[in-house]
Enzyme design. Structure first.
Site, PDB file in Angstrom:
ATOM      1  N   TYR A 116       2.907  10.151 -11.803  1.00  0.00           N
ATOM      2  CA  TYR A 116       2.122   9.376 -10.821  1.00  0.00           C
ATOM      3  C   TYR A 116       1.302   8.317 -11.562  1.00  0.00           C
ATOM      4  O   TYR A 116       1.278   7.145 -11.163  1.00  0.00           O
ATOM      5  CB  TYR A 116       1.214  10.290  -9.990  1.00  0.00           C
ATOM      6  CG  TYR A 116       0.358   9.500  -9.014  1.00  0.00           C
ATOM      7  CD1 TYR A 116       0.953   8.803  -7.960  1.00  0.00           C
ATOM      8  CD2 TYR A 116      -1.028   9.415  -9.163  1.00  0.00           C
ATOM      9  CE1 TYR A 116       0.180   8.055  -7.071  1.00  0.00           C
ATOM     10  CE2 TYR A 116      -1.804   8.676  -8.281  1.00  0.00           C
ATOM     11  CZ  TYR A 116      -1.196   7.997  -7.232  1.00  0.00           C
ATOM     12  OH  TYR A 116      -1.957   7.240  -6.366  1.00  0.00           O
ATOM     13  N   LYS A 119       1.450   4.164 -11.284  1.00  0.00           N
ATOM     14  CA  LYS A 119       0.308   3.297 -10.949  1.00  0.00           C
ATOM     15  C   LYS A 119      -0.045   2.354 -12.114  1.00  0.00           C
ATOM     16  O   LYS A 119      -0.542   1.252 -11.892  1.00  0.00           O
ATOM     17  CB  LYS A 119      -0.885   4.149 -10.517  1.00  0.00           C
ATOM     18  CG  LYS A 119      -0.675   4.801  -9.139  1.00  0.00           C
ATOM     19  CD  LYS A 119      -0.477   3.730  -8.044  1.00  0.00           C
ATOM     20  CE  LYS A 119      -0.314   4.299  -6.670  1.00  0.00           C
ATOM     21  NZ  LYS A 119      -0.254   3.271  -5.615  1.00  0.00           N
ATOM     22  N   ASN A 175       0.809  -1.217   0.000  1.00  0.00           N
ATOM     23  CA  ASN A 175       0.000   0.000   0.000  1.00  0.00           C
ATOM     24  C   ASN A 175       0.845   1.272   0.000  1.00  0.00           C
ATOM     25  O   ASN A 175       0.411   2.299  -0.504  1.00  0.00           O
ATOM     26  CB  ASN A 175      -0.903  -0.045   1.251  1.00  0.00           C
ATOM     27  CG  ASN A 175      -1.486   1.300   1.592  1.00  0.00           C
ATOM     28  OD1 ASN A 175      -2.419   1.771   0.943  1.00  0.00           O
ATOM     29  ND2 ASN A 175      -0.925   1.943   2.623  1.00  0.00           N
ATOM     30  N   THR A 203      -7.535  11.113   2.529  1.00  0.00           N
ATOM     31  CA  THR A 203      -6.454  10.655   3.422  1.00  0.00           C
ATOM     32  C   THR A 203      -5.423  11.792   3.473  1.00  0.00           C
ATOM     33  O   THR A 203      -5.727  12.921   3.084  1.00  0.00           O
ATOM     34  CB  THR A 203      -5.770   9.393   2.857  1.00  0.00           C
ATOM     35  OG1 THR A 203      -5.167   9.750   1.598  1.00  0.00           O
ATOM     36  CG2 THR A 203      -6.744   8.248   2.635  1.00  0.00           C
TER      37      THR A 203
END
Ligand code: NDP
Ligand code: 8X3
Length: 254
Positions: A153, A157, A87, A188
């Site tokens: 990014y 991913k 994660n 988050t």
């Protein structure tokens, strides 16, 4: 009840923290990792309230040697890892490629991609020898689509998505399940990190609609890993209802 064991990277915050709690609630002891020791200590207290034991490991997933050496210290009875949740990760910056920072690119590739590989390399042999285990890789909607300014990014991913699919093939002879979880917008510390501590800018990402919570993702991970051994939820894309794609978000802003 004999508790199973889950190894979770990035358990100091957000999705990783909530996943540690959710898995503790369904009968796992937790190996919790991250760089912030005080957060791991706080998590350990929460896990004990759920009746779970916790082994805390502090390391930076970018540091290949530290990853190997720290994981090598895991005592034998903790090595029987049933679930690995890869994660740990973040976005660093949101800039057009021509203005991107090389340091941000390095961070995203080193943490999101190479860190996942280093940790997996250390844990997989223990799963292979037992011919069992489940690996959950946290990808993103950014690993399924590309959006403006998301360039590196999104690339990191997309790499996680490819590695996940490759892992599922290569670990197939050993009965190891590999699950990709690809969330959309989850509130988050993610945006705080992306915008380098600018909390005002980070908050705007989650305004005008209901984003996912880290608990939403954690519950889904707990559901996925607790399916019967012959079932693998191979590829899970999870969006808030207000989000239709990486770029289409229904916001009600003043
Ligand atoms: P948070 O910023 O809340 O959590 C990130 C976690 O990763 C922290 O526990 C942090 O721990 C850990 N981490 C970051 N860098 C390192 C490092 N170099 N070494 C070790 N651990 C590290 O964000 P999220 O919970 O949202 O992010 C978790 C994952 O979910 C990431 O992979 C992210 O890309 C992905 N994701 C997030 C989405 C969102 O909208 N929030 C959507 C889709 C995917 P510490 O700082 O203590 O080391
Ligand atoms: C995090 C979600 O849309 O910011 O992976 O890329 S997004």
């Amino acid at each position: 009840m004999t508790r199973k064991i889950a190894f979770i990277t990035g358990a100091t915050s957000g999705i990783g923290w909530s996943t540690a709690i959710s898995l503790a609630q369904i009968g796992y002891n937790i190996i919790a990792t991250g760089r912030r020791l005080e957060r791991l200590q706080a998590l350990e207290k929460e896990l004990r309230l759920e009746g779970a034991d916790c082994l805390k490991l502090c390391f930076d997933v970018r540091d290949k040697q530290d990853v190997q050496e720290t994981i090598a210290t895991i005592p034998a009875h903790w090595q029987l890892i049933d679930v690995l949740v890869n994660n740990a990760g973040n976005a660093h910056g949101l800039d057009p490629i021509q203005q991107g920072s090389v340091e941000d690119w390095d961070a995203m590739i080193d943490i999101n991609v190479k860190g996942l590989l280093y940790v997996s390399k250390a844990i997989m042999p223990w799963m292979i020898v037992r011919a069992q285990g489940t690996i959950v890789n946290i990808g993103s909607i950014a690993g399924k689509e590309v959006y403006p300014n998301g360039n590196v990014y999104c690339a990191s991913k997309h790499a996680v998505d490819a590695i996940t699919n490759g892992m599922r093939m290569d670990l197939n002879p050993f009965g190891i399940r590999v699950i990709g979880v690809h969330p959309g917008l989850v509130e988050t510390e993610f945006s705080l990190v992306r915008f380098k501590g600018d909390s005002e800018r980070a908050q705007t990402v989650y305004q005008g609609y209901q984003p996912l919570t880290p608990e939403d993702i954690a519950e889904t991970i707990a559901f996925a890993v607790s399916r019967p051994p012959h079932v693998v939820l191979a590829d899970i894309v999870m969006l808030p209802t207000a989000q239709a794609s990486a770029t289409v978000i229904k916001k009600n802003l003043p």
